[in-house]
Structure formats: C-alpha cells, structure tokens
Design a protein around this motif. Structure first.
Motif, short mmCIF file in Angstrom:
data_model
loop_
_atom_site.label_atom_id
_atom_site.label_comp_id
_atom_site.label_asym_id
_atom_site.label_seq_id
_atom_site.Cartn_x
_atom_site.Cartn_y
_atom_site.Cartn_z
N ALA A 185 0.82 -1.22 0.00
CA ALA A 185 0.00 0.00 0.00
C ALA A 185 0.85 1.26 0.00
N ASP A 186 2.06 1.16 0.55
CA ASP A 186 2.92 2.34 0.64
C ASP A 186 4.36 1.88 0.54
N PRO A 187 5.04 2.22 -0.55
CA PRO A 187 6.40 1.70 -0.75
C PRO A 187 7.45 2.30 0.19
N SER A 188 7.06 3.25 1.02
CA SER A 188 8.04 3.88 1.91
C SER A 188 8.08 3.17 3.26
N GLN A 189 9.17 2.41 3.49
CA GLN A 189 9.35 1.69 4.76
C GLN A 189 9.32 2.68 5.94
N LYS A 190 9.88 3.86 5.69
CA LYS A 190 9.96 4.87 6.76
C LYS A 190 8.55 5.32 7.18
N LEU A 191 7.70 5.59 6.18
CA LEU A 191 6.33 6.01 6.49
C LEU A 191 5.55 4.89 7.16
N VAL A 192 5.73 3.65 6.66
CA VAL A 192 5.02 2.50 7.23
C VAL A 192 5.38 2.35 8.71
N GLU A 193 6.66 2.45 9.02
CA GLU A 193 7.10 2.30 10.41
C GLU A 193 6.53 3.41 11.30
N GLU A 194 6.47 4.61 10.73
CA GLU A 194 5.90 5.76 11.46
C GLU A 194 4.41 5.52 11.74
N TYR A 195 3.68 5.01 10.72
CA TYR A 195 2.25 4.73 10.90
C TYR A 195 2.04 3.67 11.98
N LEU A 196 2.90 2.63 11.98
CA LEU A 196 2.76 1.54 12.96
C LEU A 196 3.02 2.06 14.37
N ARG A 197 3.94 2.99 14.49
CA ARG A 197 4.30 3.54 15.80
C ARG A 197 3.15 4.40 16.35
N ARG A 198 2.49 5.14 15.44
CA ARG A 198 1.47 6.10 15.89
C ARG A 198 0.04 5.58 15.80
N GLY A 199 -0.15 4.45 15.08
CA GLY A 199 -1.53 4.03 14.81
C GLY A 199 -1.89 2.67 15.38
N TYR A 200 -3.11 2.23 15.05
CA TYR A 200 -3.60 0.91 15.46
C TYR A 200 -3.59 0.03 14.21
N CYS A 201 -2.85 -1.09 14.28
CA CYS A 201 -2.75 -1.99 13.12
C CYS A 201 -3.72 -3.15 13.27
N PHE A 202 -4.50 -3.40 12.23
CA PHE A 202 -5.42 -4.54 12.21
C PHE A 202 -5.03 -5.50 11.09
N ILE A 203 -5.19 -6.81 11.35
CA ILE A 203 -4.86 -7.80 10.33
C ILE A 203 -6.08 -8.65 10.01
N GLY A 204 -6.17 -9.07 8.75
CA GLY A 204 -7.24 -9.97 8.29
C GLY A 204 -6.65 -11.35 8.07
N LEU A 205 -7.24 -12.36 8.70
CA LEU A 205 -6.69 -13.73 8.62
C LEU A 205 -7.67 -14.68 7.93
N ARG A 206 -7.08 -15.58 7.14
CA ARG A 206 -7.85 -16.64 6.51
C ARG A 206 -7.01 -17.90 6.61
N ASN A 207 -7.56 -18.95 7.19
CA ASN A 207 -6.81 -20.20 7.44
C ASN A 207 -5.46 -19.91 8.09
N ASP A 208 -5.48 -19.07 9.11
CA ASP A 208 -4.27 -18.70 9.88
C ASP A 208 -3.24 -17.92 9.08
N GLN A 209 -3.57 -17.50 7.87
CA GLN A 209 -2.62 -16.73 7.05
C GLN A 209 -3.08 -15.27 7.02
N VAL A 210 -2.12 -14.35 7.19
CA VAL A 210 -2.47 -12.92 7.14
C VAL A 210 -2.62 -12.53 5.67
N ILE A 211 -3.85 -12.15 5.28
CA ILE A 211 -4.08 -11.79 3.87
C ILE A 211 -4.51 -10.33 3.71
N GLY A 212 -4.73 -9.66 4.84
CA GLY A 212 -5.14 -8.26 4.74
C GLY A 212 -4.61 -7.46 5.92
#
Ligand code: COA
Length: 150
Positions: free
Chosen positions: A20-47
C-alpha cells in the motif's frame, strides 16, 4: 476473513504493508502512531490496515492492503467497513483516506464504502517519494483526499 488487532508481541506483516505504501519509513511511522489490524484466513495474514489518529476527533485509514492472490474477493471492502466500525467505536467523528490519482479501483472502493472526495493534495507523491511511481499506466502525482462523518 477474520479481522483482529495486531498484538504488541507480533511482527507486523511488512510485505503487505509495503504493497500500500512503498516507503518503509512512512510505514514504520504509521505503525508507531496508529492501530494496526490484520485480516486472517486459514491462519494466514491476507489483509491489513492501520488507523492513524491525526487531528482531534479525526482518524485516517492508511496502509490498506490485501494479498495479491486474494484481491477481488471483497476482502478490501470488508477491511474498510471494519475500519469505519472501529473508528466509530473509538469515538472518532471523521474518518479520512487518501489515494493516488491513478488508483481507479481504490477510488471505487472508498466511494462504495461511503467516502466522498474532499480535495486534492497536488504533487504529494512528487514531494514525498524519490522515484516516479506508475499505476494503471498513469503516473501517481496527486493525492485524492476523501472523508466521511461517523
Ligand atoms: N471500477 C469499479 N469498481 C471497482 C474497480 C473499478 N476499476 N476496481 C475495484 N472496484 C470495486 C469492486 O468491484 C468492489 O466493489 P463491489 O463489492 O461493489 O463489487 C470494490 O471496489 C472493492 O473490491 P474488493 O474485492 O473488496 O477489493 P480487494 O480485496 O481487491 O482490495 C485493495 C482492494 C485496494 C485493498 C487491493 O487491491 C490492494 O491491496 N491493492 C494494493 C495496495 C493498495 O493500493 N492499497 C490502497 C492504498 S490507497
């Protein structure tokens, strides 16, 4: 697909987040400041998505992504609707999202989930990314901003 918050002791799904965002720096910043949610199907993270508080009462949906092998099956829509529900439950009054001018599918998805266009952040991708990015044969230059009241 089951959606849940990423636990503090879990490794974030970087491969998906970078779709969704090719910038590792921005992604890490979002993870630090935000709430991350994951979508799982058969125990695999797909979203994945991140909810990022930005201003008082306002949260931004960032880093929405569905694994390429699972796209086109309604999982993106399920994640967006989940994000709206969570943001409402947390008491936010407005949810925002931004996408590139070339994101035809993303613009369709967000509008189908109730977002309306509020503006254009012109040259956003030229200012913030070192390399030119293309999608659907169109250069990603401007960010289309959308929002909805909760
Ligand atoms: N025209 C009209 N509608 C379109 C469309 C188009 N070109 N492309 C997609 N849509 C619609 C779909 O038909 C669907 O609506 P429907 O349920 O009414 O049929 C809706 O958009 C979403 O489809 P869905 O299957 O839920 O999306 P997805 O699981 O493929 O996930 C993304 C969408 C964007 C999350 C996914 O493609 C992705 O991860 N892309 C790479 C990362 C990315 O760009 N993230 C967004 C950053 S802003």
């Amino acid at each position: 697909m089951q959606i849940r918050k990423l636990n503090a002791n879990e490794i974030p799904p970087f491969e998906l987040l970078l779709l969704a965002d090719p910038s590792q720096k921005l992604v890490e910043e979002y993870l630090r400041r935000g709430y991350c949610f994951i979508g799982l199907r058969n125990d695999q993270v797909i979203g994945v998505y991140v909810l990022l508080p930005t201003r008082p009462d306002t949260v931004e949906l960032v880093n929405l992504a569905v694994d390429e092998n699972h796209q086109g099956n309604g999982f993106g829509k399920q994640l967006v609707k989940h994000a709206i529900q969570i943001a409402t439950g947390l008491g936010f009054k407005t949810i925002e999202v931004g996408t590139g001018n070339s994101g035809v599918g993303q613009l369709a998805l967000y509008q189908k989930c109730g977002f309306r266009i509020t503006g254009v952040d012109r040259d956003f991708f030229v200012r913030h990314y070192d390399e030119a990015i293309f999608e659907n044969g169109i250069q990603v230059i401007d960010m289309i901003r959308l929002s909805q009241d909760l």
